[in-house]
Enzyme design. Structure first.
Site, PDB file in Angstrom:
ATOM      1  N   GLY A 112      46.504  41.372  34.004  1.00 22.31           N
ATOM      2  CA  GLY A 112      47.888  41.615  34.443  1.00 22.31           C
ATOM      3  C   GLY A 112      48.826  41.615  33.245  1.00 22.31           C
ATOM      4  O   GLY A 112      49.625  42.535  33.051  1.00 22.31           O
ATOM      5  N   HIS A 113      48.700  40.568  32.414  1.00 21.92           N
ATOM      6  CA  HIS A 113      49.529  40.505  31.196  1.00 21.92           C
ATOM      7  C   HIS A 113      49.206  41.702  30.286  1.00 21.92           C
ATOM      8  O   HIS A 113      50.094  42.352  29.750  1.00 21.92           O
ATOM      9  CB  HIS A 113      49.223  39.227  30.399  1.00 21.92           C
ATOM     10  CG  HIS A 113      49.485  37.951  31.143  1.00 21.92           C
ATOM     11  ND1 HIS A 113      48.477  37.105  31.550  1.00 21.92           N
ATOM     12  CD2 HIS A 113      50.642  37.366  31.523  1.00 21.92           C
ATOM     13  CE1 HIS A 113      49.005  36.050  32.146  1.00 21.92           C
ATOM     14  NE2 HIS A 113      50.314  36.174  32.148  1.00 21.92           N
TER      15      HIS A 113
ATOM     16  N   GLN B 217      61.429  37.619  40.087  1.00 19.52           N
ATOM     17  CA  GLN B 217      61.740  37.307  38.691  1.00 19.52           C
ATOM     18  C   GLN B 217      62.237  38.570  37.971  1.00 19.52           C
ATOM     19  O   GLN B 217      63.239  38.545  37.251  1.00 19.52           O
ATOM     20  CB  GLN B 217      60.488  36.768  38.004  1.00 19.52           C
ATOM     21  CG  GLN B 217      60.605  36.659  36.498  1.00 19.52           C
ATOM     22  CD  GLN B 217      59.390  35.975  35.908  1.00 19.52           C
ATOM     23  OE1 GLN B 217      59.353  34.764  35.794  1.00 19.52           O
ATOM     24  NE2 GLN B 217      58.372  36.742  35.543  1.00 19.52           N
TER      25      GLN B 217
ATOM     26  N   SER C 139      46.420  36.161  38.466  1.00 21.54           N
ATOM     27  CA  SER C 139      47.412  35.134  38.145  1.00 21.54           C
ATOM     28  C   SER C 139      46.706  34.045  37.349  1.00 21.54           C
ATOM     29  O   SER C 139      45.527  33.751  37.597  1.00 21.54           O
ATOM     30  CB  SER C 139      47.958  34.536  39.447  1.00 21.54           C
ATOM     31  OG  SER C 139      48.573  33.289  39.191  1.00 21.54           O
TER      32      SER C 139
HETATM   33  P1  AMP Z   1      53.235  34.497  33.409  1.00 23.50           P
HETATM   34  O1  AMP Z   1      52.381  34.248  32.219  1.00 23.50           O
HETATM   35  O2  AMP Z   1      52.578  34.142  34.706  1.00 23.50           O
HETATM   36  O3  AMP Z   1      54.633  33.938  33.256  1.00 23.50           O
HETATM   37  O4  AMP Z   1      53.421  36.078  33.496  1.00 23.50           O
HETATM   38  C1  AMP Z   1      53.951  36.804  32.415  1.00 23.50           C
HETATM   39  C2  AMP Z   1      54.271  38.201  32.890  1.00 23.50           C
HETATM   40  O5  AMP Z   1      53.089  38.833  33.380  1.00 23.50           O
HETATM   41  C3  AMP Z   1      55.284  38.205  34.059  1.00 23.50           C
HETATM   42  O6  AMP Z   1      56.187  39.274  33.878  1.00 23.50           O
HETATM   43  C4  AMP Z   1      54.396  38.439  35.247  1.00 23.50           C
HETATM   44  O7  AMP Z   1      55.056  39.064  36.332  1.00 23.50           O
HETATM   45  C5  AMP Z   1      53.332  39.345  34.662  1.00 23.50           C
HETATM   46  N1  AMP Z   1      52.123  39.302  35.493  1.00 23.50           N
HETATM   47  C6  AMP Z   1      51.452  38.194  35.888  1.00 23.50           C
HETATM   48  N2  AMP Z   1      50.426  38.539  36.698  1.00 23.50           N
HETATM   49  C7  AMP Z   1      50.462  39.888  36.812  1.00 23.50           C
HETATM   50  C8  AMP Z   1      49.660  40.842  37.509  1.00 23.50           C
HETATM   51  N3  AMP Z   1      48.639  40.483  38.260  1.00 23.50           N
HETATM   52  N4  AMP Z   1      49.984  42.143  37.389  1.00 23.50           N
HETATM   53  C9  AMP Z   1      51.040  42.537  36.622  1.00 23.50           C
HETATM   54  N5  AMP Z   1      51.827  41.689  35.939  1.00 23.50           N
HETATM   55  C10 AMP Z   1      51.543  40.370  36.026  1.00 23.50           C
END
Ligand code: AMP
Length: 279
Positions: A37-38, A155, A187
Site C-alpha cells: 500500500g505504501h 485522513q 495495513s
Molecule cells: P500509515 O503508515 O499507516 O500511516 O500509512 C501511510 C500512508 O499509506 C497513508 O497515506 C495511508 O493511507 C497509506 N496506505 C496505508 N495502507 C494503504 C493501502 N492498503 N493502500 C493504499 N494506501 C495505503
C-alpha cells in the site's frame, strides 16, 4: 538513497539539493512497517518522474493513551531495504524530541468538523495529531505533491482541505487502496491478525461490495447497512464502530451518488480495521 535523521540536517540538505533539482518533489508520509500500500503511493510519484521523499515516523500525538503506540510494528531496517529497492531519493526518520522542538509559522484553517466524524468519534484527538505532524513535515520539506492512501479517505480529505487553506504550495493526491488476494486492505496493523482473524477480516471488503450492490439496486441504505452489521457480528467481528454512507465531504448521504462511499471501522478482538469503497 539518502537517509536523514533530524530536522536541521534534512533542511540543510534540501536547501542545497533544490538549487539545481529539475524534478518536482513528492512526499509520502508513513509510520513504517511498509507494505505494498505504501509502496504503491511511492510508485505513483516515481512514475511521474518526481524526486521522492518518504518519512518514517510513528507519531505519538495521533494515538490515544489506550491505543497501540508502544506495540505499533517498527521495522526500520527492512523498511529502508524496501525503499532502497524502489530507488526512493530521500528518507526522513526523525526522533520525537527533534520533531516536538521544531516550530513553524502558525497556519490558520477551518476543519469543518471533519475530524469529528467517522474515526474521529472513536479517536477524538487523532486527526488533530495527524494534522500537526503533517503540517510540520510539509513545512520542513515544502514538497510540490504529498500522497495519501484512499484506505484512510478521512485522513486524505482532512489534510487536503486544511492544506488548501494555508500558504503551503503542496498539492494533496490520493492513491487507491491496495488489497491482498482476499480483498483485505493492506495495513501495518494486519500484522496483529492471526490466520483465523485474517479469515474473518477478509469479509469486510466482501460485505462492502455486497452492500454496494444492494444499494445500487435500490435497497434502502439503512436496511442494507443494518443487515451488513448483523451479518458481520455473527461472523466473528467483535464490534462495528461505524458503518455509514457519506458523500465525498463526509456528509451523511441518504441517497447514493457516484461520490458517496461506504465507510467502516470494525474490530476483531481488539484489532481495529478500517476500509471504505466508492458506491
Ligand atoms: P500509515 O503508515 O499507516 O500511516 O500509512 C501511510 C500512508 O499509506 C497513508 O497515506 C495511508 O493511507 C497509506 N496506505 C496505508 N495502507 C494503504 C493501502 N492498503 N493502500 C493504499 N494506501 C495505503
Amino acid at each position: 538513497m539518502i537517509v536523514k535523521k533530524n530536522v536541521s540536517s534534512i533542511e540543510q540538505y534540501l536547501k542545497q539539493r533544490r538549487v539545481n533539482l529539475r524534478k518536482k518533489i513528492a512526499f509520502i508520509p508513513t509510520m513504517g512497517a511498509l507494505h505494498e500500500g505504501h509502496l504503491s503511493l511511492i510508485k505513483l510519484a516515481k512514475d511521474k518522474g518526481r524526486y521522492v521523499i518518504v518519512s518514517i515516523y510513528v507519531n505519538p500525538s495521533q494515538f490515544a493513551p489506550n491505543e497501540d503506540f508502544s506495540k505499533y510494528p517498527r521495522t526500520l531496517k527492512s523498511d529502508l531495504e524496501k525503499l532502497r529497492k524502489i530507488s526512493v531519493d530521500l528518507v526522513f526518520t526523525p526522533v520525537t524530541k527533534d520533531i516536538s522542538e521544531y516550530t513553524h509559522q502558525k497556519y490558520s484553517f477551518k476543519t469543518f468538523g471533519l475530524e469529528k466524524k467517522l474515526c474521529g468519534k472513536f479517536r477524538p484527538n487523532h486527526y488533530l495529531g495527524v494534522s500537526e505532524i503533517v503540517l510540520k513535515f510539509l513545512s520542513i520539506i515544502n514538497p510540490d505533491f504529498a500522497y495519501f492512501g484512499e484506505k484512510d479517505y478521512q485522513q486524505y480529505i482532512f489534510i487536503e482541505r486544511i492544506v488548501k487553506q494555508t500558504i503551503l504550495k503542496t498539492k494533496i493526491i490520493m492513491g487507491k487502496t491496495i488489497r491482498n488476494k482476499d480483498g483485505l486492505a493492506l495495513s501495518s496493523r494486519n500484522k496483529y491478525l492471526s490466520e483465523k482473524e485474517k479469515n474473518i477480516a477478509k469479509y469486510i471488503y466482501k460485505y462492502l461490495k455486497q452492500s454496494r450492490l444492494l444499494i445500487k439496486k435500490g435497497q434502502l441504505i439503512s436496511t442494507v447497512l443494518k443487515k451488513q452489521e448483523d451479518d458481520m457480528l455473527k461472523l466473528g467481528f467483535s464490534k462495528i464502530e461505524y458503518l455509514e454512507v457519506k458523500d465525498s465531504n463526509l456528509r451523511k448521504s441518504n441517497l447514493p451518488h457516484n461520490k458517496s462511499r461506504i465507510f467502516i471501522a470494525a474490530k476483531i478482538n481488539n484489532i481495529r480495521l478500517i476500509d471504505n469503497i466508492l458506491i
